[in-house]
Design a protein around this motif. Sequence first.
Motif, PDB file in Angstrom:
ATOM      1  N   SER A 508       0.960  -1.112  -0.158  1.00  9.19           N
ATOM      2  CA  SER A 508       0.045  -0.083  -0.094  1.00  9.19           C
ATOM      3  C   SER A 508       0.946   1.279  -0.095  1.00  9.19           C
ATOM      4  O   SER A 508       2.005   1.239   0.737  1.00  9.19           O
ATOM      5  N   GLU A 509       0.217   2.223  -0.626  1.00 10.48           N
ATOM      6  CA  GLU A 509       1.061   3.565  -0.787  1.00 10.48           C
ATOM      7  C   GLU A 509       1.388   3.902   0.755  1.00 10.48           C
ATOM      8  O   GLU A 509       2.699   4.585   0.699  1.00 10.48           O
ATOM      9  N   ALA A 510       0.557   3.878   1.668  1.00 15.52           N
ATOM     10  CA  ALA A 510       0.850   4.340   3.111  1.00 15.52           C
ATOM     11  C   ALA A 510       2.114   3.560   3.597  1.00 15.52           C
ATOM     12  O   ALA A 510       3.047   4.381   4.190  1.00 15.52           O
ATOM     13  N   GLU A 511       2.194   2.527   3.315  1.00 10.42           N
ATOM     14  CA  GLU A 511       3.014   1.544   4.096  1.00 10.42           C
ATOM     15  C   GLU A 511       4.580   1.766   3.224  1.00 10.42           C
ATOM     16  O   GLU A 511       5.537   2.074   4.129  1.00 10.42           O
ATOM     17  N   ARG A 513       5.324   4.652   1.874  1.00 11.55           N
ATOM     18  CA  ARG A 513       5.835   5.928   2.231  1.00 11.55           C
ATOM     19  C   ARG A 513       6.361   5.956   3.818  1.00 11.55           C
ATOM     20  O   ARG A 513       7.277   6.758   3.874  1.00 11.55           O
ATOM     21  N   ILE A 514       5.757   5.332   4.538  1.00 10.27           N
ATOM     22  CA  ILE A 514       6.365   5.402   6.117  1.00 10.27           C
ATOM     23  C   ILE A 514       7.618   4.376   6.169  1.00 10.27           C
ATOM     24  O   ILE A 514       8.249   4.636   7.133  1.00 10.27           O
ATOM     25  N   THR A 515       7.916   3.420   5.212  1.00  9.31           N
ATOM     26  CA  THR A 515       8.737   2.564   5.418  1.00  9.31           C
ATOM     27  C   THR A 515      10.088   2.864   4.600  1.00  9.31           C
ATOM     28  O   THR A 515      11.023   1.767   4.451  1.00  9.31           O
ATOM     29  N   GLU A 517      12.926   4.784   4.869  1.00 12.12           N
ATOM     30  CA  GLU A 517      13.860   4.970   5.459  1.00 12.12           C
ATOM     31  C   GLU A 517      14.421   3.365   6.324  1.00 12.12           C
ATOM     32  O   GLU A 517      15.963   3.151   5.906  1.00 12.12           O
TER      33      GLU A 517
ATOM     34  N   ALA B  19      15.980  12.965   9.146  1.00 14.57           N
ATOM     35  CA  ALA B  19      14.426  13.310   8.815  1.00 14.57           C
ATOM     36  C   ALA B  19      14.062  13.716   7.379  1.00 14.57           C
ATOM     37  O   ALA B  19      13.378  13.573   6.757  1.00 14.57           O
ATOM     38  N   GLN B  23      12.470  11.955   4.199  1.00 11.67           N
ATOM     39  CA  GLN B  23      11.475  12.780   3.847  1.00 11.67           C
ATOM     40  C   GLN B  23      11.438  12.679   2.196  1.00 11.67           C
ATOM     41  O   GLN B  23      10.713  12.317   1.291  1.00 11.67           O
ATOM     42  N   PRO B  74       2.542   4.424  14.967  1.00  8.43           N
ATOM     43  CA  PRO B  74       2.902   5.128  13.556  1.00  8.43           C
ATOM     44  C   PRO B  74       4.325   4.446  13.042  1.00  8.43           C
ATOM     45  O   PRO B  74       4.435   4.880  11.635  1.00  8.43           O
ATOM     46  N   ASP B  75       4.488   3.051  13.426  1.00 10.59           N
ATOM     47  CA  ASP B  75       5.781   2.572  12.881  1.00 10.59           C
ATOM     48  C   ASP B  75       5.302   2.042  11.635  1.00 10.59           C
ATOM     49  O   ASP B  75       6.052   1.834  10.621  1.00 10.59           O
ATOM     50  N   SER B  76       4.254   1.521  11.388  1.00 11.01           N
ATOM     51  CA  SER B  76       3.559   0.660  10.240  1.00 11.01           C
ATOM     52  C   SER B  76       2.084   1.070  10.103  1.00 11.01           C
ATOM     53  O   SER B  76       1.387   1.420  10.858  1.00 11.01           O
ATOM     54  N   PHE B  77       1.885   1.403   8.692  1.00 13.67           N
ATOM     55  CA  PHE B  77       0.680   1.727   8.276  1.00 13.67           C
ATOM     56  C   PHE B  77       0.169   0.534   7.549  1.00 13.67           C
ATOM     57  O   PHE B  77      -1.000   0.692   7.070  1.00 13.67           O
ATOM     58  N   ARG B 112       7.714  13.067  10.323  1.00 17.04           N
ATOM     59  CA  ARG B 112       7.585  12.029   9.472  1.00 17.04           C
ATOM     60  C   ARG B 112       6.272  11.404   9.390  1.00 17.04           C
ATOM     61  O   ARG B 112       5.578  10.983   8.296  1.00 17.04           O
ATOM     62  N   THR B 113       5.638  10.961  10.528  1.00 17.45           N
ATOM     63  CA  THR B 113       4.431  10.354  10.231  1.00 17.45           C
ATOM     64  C   THR B 113       3.104  11.386  10.026  1.00 17.45           C
ATOM     65  O   THR B 113       2.160  10.932   9.031  1.00 17.45           O
ATOM     66  N   THR B 116       3.838  11.998   6.182  1.00 15.76           N
ATOM     67  CA  THR B 116       3.225  10.847   5.563  1.00 15.76           C
ATOM     68  C   THR B 116       1.662  10.805   5.316  1.00 15.76           C
ATOM     69  O   THR B 116       1.143  10.665   4.423  1.00 15.76           O
ATOM     70  N   ARG B 119       0.879  13.358   2.949  1.00 10.00           N
ATOM     71  CA  ARG B 119       1.069  12.926   1.354  1.00 10.00           C
ATOM     72  C   ARG B 119       0.086  11.831   0.953  1.00 10.00           C
ATOM     73  O   ARG B 119      -0.316  11.838  -0.348  1.00 10.00           O
TER      74      ARG B 119
END
Lengths: 562, 362
Positions: A508-511, A513-515, A517, B19, B23, B74-77, B112-113, B116, B119
């Motif tokens: 997914s786009e969200a995953e 984007r947040i992963t 790094e 950070a 980003q 917020p670690d994983s979506f 970052r969260t 995200t 975005r």
Amino acid sequence: MRSTRAWQDDSEIFRWRRAKPIARWERWVLGVLLFLGLQSVVVFALWWFRAEHVGNLPLFVLLSFATWYGISRMLVGWYNVFHIEQPALPDPEGRTPSSAGPRVNAAVAAPADEGVRHSIEDGPSVAIFTTSSPGEPLAMFERTLAAARDVRYPHTTYLLDDTRDPRFAELAREMGAVHLELTGIPGAKAGKINAALKQTSEEIILVLDPDHIPFPEILDRVLGHFDDERVGFVQVAQTYYNAPRSFVARAAAEQTFAFYGPILQGMHGSATAVAIGANCTFRRTALESIGGHGVGLAEDLVTAIRLHAAGWKSVYVPEVVARGLVPEDLDSFLRQQLKWARGVYEVLFREYPRAFRRLTMHQRISYAMIGTYYLVGLTSLIYLVIPLLYLITGFQPAAMFLAEYLVHALPVGILGVAIYRFMQRWMCDPERERGWHWRGTLLKIGCWSVYLKALMLALGNVAVPYIPTAKERRTGNFWRLAAVPLGVVTLSAATVAYAVMQRLFVLSEAEVRITTEATAGMIGFVAVNVVFMSGRLYAAWKDSDHTRRGGATKSHSSPSAG
Amino acid sequence: MGARRYLRLGYDSIEQRLARVGQTMSDSEGTALEKTRHGSRRDEMQALFPSLQSRAWLAHPNRMLFGAYDGKMPDSFNGFTELESQLQYRFPIVSFYQAWGDRPDEAHFPLRTIETIDRLGSVPMVTWEPWVRDFDSTLRPNLPPPAEREYASLASIARGDYDFYVTAWAREAAQYGKPIFIRFAHEMNDPYRYPWGPQNGNRPDDFIAAWKHVHLIFQKMNATNVLWVWSPHISMPWFEYYYPGAEWVDWVGTGVLNYGDVAQWSRWWTFHQIIEKAYPTLQKLGKPIMITEFGSLTSGGDAVEWYDHAFHDMHDKYAGIRGVVFFNQPRDVTLSAQPLDWSVMQSDRMRNTVRMVLTHSQ
């Protein structure tokens, strides 16, 4: 290791040298560096072991094991170098090693008459044992036996021979050595030494590796220490003359420089100097008290731990008094490493528990550390697997912020390197030995599979045959030599490609984007792993049949070391 | 210890640089995704909620706004996107929690969260919890020892003891510039829950003073992009005494969580039963109302029916409710070691019920 030029002049290489004495200001600087280093490790530890850092628990345990194993190796080096001590030089009379021995500048020429014993009435009777096995080249013995003959202190050289080759007996006679025909004796080199002990009577025995060329002063530099009745053996530095001949030789030599320099001097300081490598001198009564020279793949280490357990003292003389050969090709190196690693585990699992109660605290720590040296095979595997596993499954071992990790780990790394570089001043031959030793590091980690195999063999109690390390450069099939590093590189590339595809098309786009790094970091670790494979890969390429036609001998088609 | 301070300084400068780098990398990866997938979640959100990036509209929305929190954030979506794909819905509000303190996940504005979420085209809601004991004593020599900080902590916040933290956070929030919901010191009137509750000598006046003090700092830092969600626990009486006043609050919020029969103090309460008594008071405040934590456990009744009735009641009786944030925490361990499952995906029936409601809201 400095430029090749340093290795061109034979008269410089085959020359006595002694590690620089330790100045008072150097001890202070070392003390400060060690204090800061320790502080950085404590800060790192307090930070690392926090509940909030645990990601996937089993993976966190594995990663912690690998990380802290590595740091513990560094700490042991620090602990050793903290105890750094050099044995006093024998006084000019050659009697007792006085505690305030004269200062000798290593850069000055050979120690002339200092410490020399010329007559048998002055000191003990001495035998030099060197062994020959089938397949070893005669020419090597010509050089070794000639050098043994030229050793100044009166002695008898014995060639312990099971080649059944009459030319060896002939050569021994020419070189004034006593030829002992010792065929069919189990226990390889150690078996022959024990058999020869029964046929000889000298008080002191120097076990000389046949590929080592002793310098004339070797015995003079060693014997004085036996004046102390409690000294069972005296070890000298192991150095090489063929180090610049190939990448593997350089790398293999680089792996030993620190050990035969400041580390063993530190072990001497804490009364844990071991017999290891080549050219150890033993007291006959000491060997007899433990039923002879130890047998096994790490026979020198077996002997050392038994002698220590029996209460004998050991001395390490940080001097270049002989030079020998280091494996020049990958196949030989891998075989040697497998043999050593398997042998060291043998000591850890079999000898160490037996000796434990009778060892001093320092010796217990020291042998435990030697015994676990090759666990690097296991930790390298952990480092290989963790980033790949993350890229495939998303399992994260630790929930750490990269910036925080860097802030806490960098001081440890910087001080580790600083101490490593600082202690290089006490190497036996700094001109040729100082450096970053990146080849040695690359090859050590590149050989992880061999060390892991040795661990498996040790756990499964599977024996490894004792073969003397090859004395000539051999070549082999590239694909066989390079299988492991190529496998790692291929697997890494495939995993990264898979991960990129997953991210572009599936996740997914969200995953994604947040992963970003975390994934970039893990790909970075994969890249580091690939770089660490490059040394072994390069060596395999250089030593393959296809690149080195002619000259080198082809290796036997026996299974690879790992 | 001086070393810790230096580590901290080093950490701060490295962290902020990383950070930014992170980003940038993430944005370029997002651009690549837009190409491979021909579009992005943000485009869809803009089509569905054209005014979502307007603070003015968010303060008085003319339609219902749904949101969700997921336990893995917020670690994983992952959990959040799983929820969205199962419900076939895109939530305009994404909620998560941040404690005050010096731990790395607390020390800074969670840029970052929040970036995200931005975005992705949604609006972030941060539940901002003043866990004052999480500040490191070695870095903060002026603060009392951690154990002593929690007594009357709201008064000390109002006094400015924690301005070092609030100001830095507000400055970064202002730099971010786009709308954020902040739910500060929620459930301040519940003496059984958080350290900033009345059990620690925090009086309503202290809360109001702390709220205003924090609010003023944000104003001073030009963080006017923030929407303030005042969020008491409505099961406790007299919660209205904690209200700071209309000019200090943008939304009023409350959690509506049905614990069923899992605890001694709880039994099966419907949405209506939970909110009924407090609603008139909430409504009188004249602000849009948000159910900031919305969910039901399954033990002790029919959870599908619970959701079904809740949505009907919202429509029929509680028209002041303008926001509902699902508490999608499948492993809630704040009550007991036995994790509680608040997910709406526990059965097909439940999921379909919720999905129907969400689909109709569009």
